[in-house]
Design a protein around this motif. Structure first.
Motif, PDB file in Angstrom:
ATOM      1  N   LEU A 191       0.834  -1.191   0.000  1.00 37.25           N
ATOM      2  CA  LEU A 191       0.000   0.000   0.000  1.00 37.25           C
ATOM      3  C   LEU A 191       0.871   1.244   0.000  1.00 37.25           C
ATOM      4  O   LEU A 191       1.942   1.268   0.609  1.00 37.25           O
ATOM      5  CB  LEU A 191      -0.894   0.026   1.245  1.00 37.25           C
ATOM      6  CG  LEU A 191      -1.757  -1.212   1.474  1.00 37.25           C
ATOM      7  CD1 LEU A 191      -2.448  -1.120   2.825  1.00 37.25           C
ATOM      8  CD2 LEU A 191      -2.760  -1.374   0.357  1.00 37.25           C
ATOM      9  N   TYR A 192       0.408   2.270  -0.684  1.00 38.15           N
ATOM     10  CA  TYR A 192       1.066   3.561  -0.604  1.00 38.15           C
ATOM     11  C   TYR A 192       0.670   4.204   0.722  1.00 38.15           C
ATOM     12  O   TYR A 192      -0.401   3.935   1.265  1.00 38.15           O
ATOM     13  CB  TYR A 192       0.630   4.470  -1.752  1.00 38.15           C
ATOM     14  CG  TYR A 192       1.135   4.029  -3.100  1.00 38.15           C
ATOM     15  CD1 TYR A 192       2.425   4.350  -3.520  1.00 38.15           C
ATOM     16  CD2 TYR A 192       0.319   3.311  -3.966  1.00 38.15           C
ATOM     17  CE1 TYR A 192       2.889   3.958  -4.762  1.00 38.15           C
ATOM     18  CE2 TYR A 192       0.774   2.922  -5.220  1.00 38.15           C
ATOM     19  CZ  TYR A 192       2.064   3.244  -5.610  1.00 38.15           C
ATOM     20  OH  TYR A 192       2.519   2.850  -6.840  1.00 38.15           O
ATOM     21  N   LEU A 193       1.553   5.075   1.226  1.00 37.83           N
ATOM     22  CA  LEU A 193       1.293   5.753   2.488  1.00 37.83           C
ATOM     23  C   LEU A 193       1.502   7.248   2.307  1.00 37.83           C
ATOM     24  O   LEU A 193       2.499   7.677   1.718  1.00 37.83           O
ATOM     25  CB  LEU A 193       2.237   5.227   3.579  1.00 37.83           C
ATOM     26  CG  LEU A 193       2.138   5.879   4.960  1.00 37.83           C
ATOM     27  CD1 LEU A 193       0.769   5.627   5.581  1.00 37.83           C
ATOM     28  CD2 LEU A 193       3.236   5.359   5.870  1.00 37.83           C
ATOM     29  N   ALA A 194       0.554   8.032   2.787  1.00 40.85           N
ATOM     30  CA  ALA A 194       0.684   9.490   2.810  1.00 40.85           C
ATOM     31  C   ALA A 194       0.506   9.919   4.259  1.00 40.85           C
ATOM     32  O   ALA A 194      -0.371   9.418   4.962  1.00 40.85           O
ATOM     33  CB  ALA A 194      -0.372  10.148   1.923  1.00 40.85           C
ATOM     34  N   THR A 195       1.368  10.823   4.709  1.00 43.34           N
ATOM     35  CA  THR A 195       1.276  11.292   6.086  1.00 43.34           C
ATOM     36  C   THR A 195       1.212  12.812   6.114  1.00 43.34           C
ATOM     37  O   THR A 195       1.566  13.478   5.147  1.00 43.34           O
ATOM     38  CB  THR A 195       2.487  10.831   6.921  1.00 43.34           C
ATOM     39  OG1 THR A 195       3.683  11.315   6.312  1.00 43.34           O
ATOM     40  CG2 THR A 195       2.539   9.320   7.033  1.00 43.34           C
ATOM     41  N   ALA A 196       0.755  13.330   7.252  1.00 39.92           N
ATOM     42  CA  ALA A 196       0.649  14.778   7.414  1.00 39.92           C
ATOM     43  C   ALA A 196       2.039  15.358   7.613  1.00 39.92           C
ATOM     44  O   ALA A 196       2.861  14.818   8.333  1.00 39.92           O
ATOM     45  CB  ALA A 196      -0.242  15.117   8.601  1.00 39.92           C
ATOM     46  N   GLY A 197       2.287  16.483   6.942  1.00 41.46           N
ATOM     47  CA  GLY A 197       3.555  17.191   7.076  1.00 41.46           C
ATOM     48  C   GLY A 197       3.310  18.683   7.026  1.00 41.46           C
ATOM     49  O   GLY A 197       2.192  19.154   7.250  1.00 41.46           O
ATOM     50  N   ASP A 198       4.342  19.446   6.707  1.00 43.68           N
ATOM     51  CA  ASP A 198       4.227  20.897   6.654  1.00 43.68           C
ATOM     52  C   ASP A 198       3.204  21.357   5.620  1.00 43.68           C
ATOM     53  O   ASP A 198       2.526  22.346   5.810  1.00 43.68           O
ATOM     54  CB  ASP A 198       5.582  21.525   6.324  1.00 43.68           C
ATOM     55  CG  ASP A 198       6.583  21.314   7.451  1.00 43.68           C
ATOM     56  OD1 ASP A 198       6.139  21.027   8.580  1.00 43.68           O
ATOM     57  OD2 ASP A 198       7.782  21.420   7.200  1.00 43.68           O
ATOM     58  N   GLU A 199       3.106  20.650   4.525  1.00 38.86           N
ATOM     59  CA  GLU A 199       2.185  21.031   3.451  1.00 38.86           C
ATOM     60  C   GLU A 199       0.973  20.111   3.436  1.00 38.86           C
ATOM     61  O   GLU A 199       0.580  19.607   2.408  1.00 38.86           O
ATOM     62  CB  GLU A 199       2.909  20.965   2.107  1.00 38.86           C
ATOM     63  CG  GLU A 199       4.115  21.869   2.031  1.00 38.86           C
ATOM     64  CD  GLU A 199       4.937  21.596   0.784  1.00 38.86           C
ATOM     65  OE1 GLU A 199       4.413  20.989  -0.160  1.00 38.86           O
ATOM     66  OE2 GLU A 199       6.108  21.976   0.786  1.00 38.86           O
TER      67      GLU A 199
END
Length: 187
Positions: A160-168
């Motif tokens: 699975l691809y993963l996206a996490t919260a960051g500055d943007e």
């Protein structure tokens, strides 16, 4: 001490014990009611935080889907009913044309093992809810604010691809070179 005095003392003790018992039961009922209200408020707060997270993630993940996966059709909060069952899908992105791919995005404020397992089951059942996408390659993306410990590695091992919260807001986590996204297909 006479028999009557002894009976009076015992009666007085029984009365005091009954009064204390009534006070204790009343306090317990008030405590239980307070606990029910606090639990309901916390549940509502959790739901609001989840909605807040989704609101933040939608715009970011729409950009990720367009830039990284070249999808041309994005829909959010899809609630689908099939065979007496209902399932909600946070985001569905479709790359039509030659690519013929569909991306299912699950948005979580906090990802844990139980939520990961639910999402994997949702991927397996995807084509039951969206038969129109049969024949397309299905890929999974988890977008989460909080991914603790080795769970991020586990997400990638599941393909699975993963996206996490960051500055943007939310950004796609760059997978390792050996990463092979899992293709989910209709069964």
């Amino acid at each position: 001490m006479s028999d009557a005095e002894l009976k009076a003392i015992i009666a007085d003790l029984a009365r005091r014990q009954a009064e204390e018992h009534a006070k204790t039961e009343s306090a317990q009922r008030r405590t239980e009611e307070t606990l029910r209200r606090v639990t309901a408020q916390l549940g509502g707060l959790g739901n609001k935080f989840g909605s807040f997270t989704e609101g933040l993630a939608f715009a970011s993940m729409r950009r990720v889907l367009r830039r990284h996966f070249h999808v041309d059709d994005v829909s959010m909060r899809r609630l689908v009913h099939r065979n007496g069952q209902a399932q909600e899908f946070d985001m569905v992105g479709v790359a039509n044309g030659k690519r013929r791919e569909v991306y299912l995005v699950e948005i979580k404020s906090e990802l844990n093992e139980e939520e990961l397992q639910k999402y994997l089951r949702k991927l397996q059942a995807f084509f039951d809810y969206f038969p129109v996408y049969r024949g397309l390659k299905l890929y999974g993306i988890i977008s989460a604010v909080d991914v603790r410990g080795a769970l991020a590695d586990r997400v990638l091992r599941e393909g699975l691809y993963l996206a996490t919260a960051g500055d943007e807001n939310f950004k796609l986590v760059k997978p390792p070179r050996a990463f092979k996204p899992k293709v989910f297909t209709a069964q």
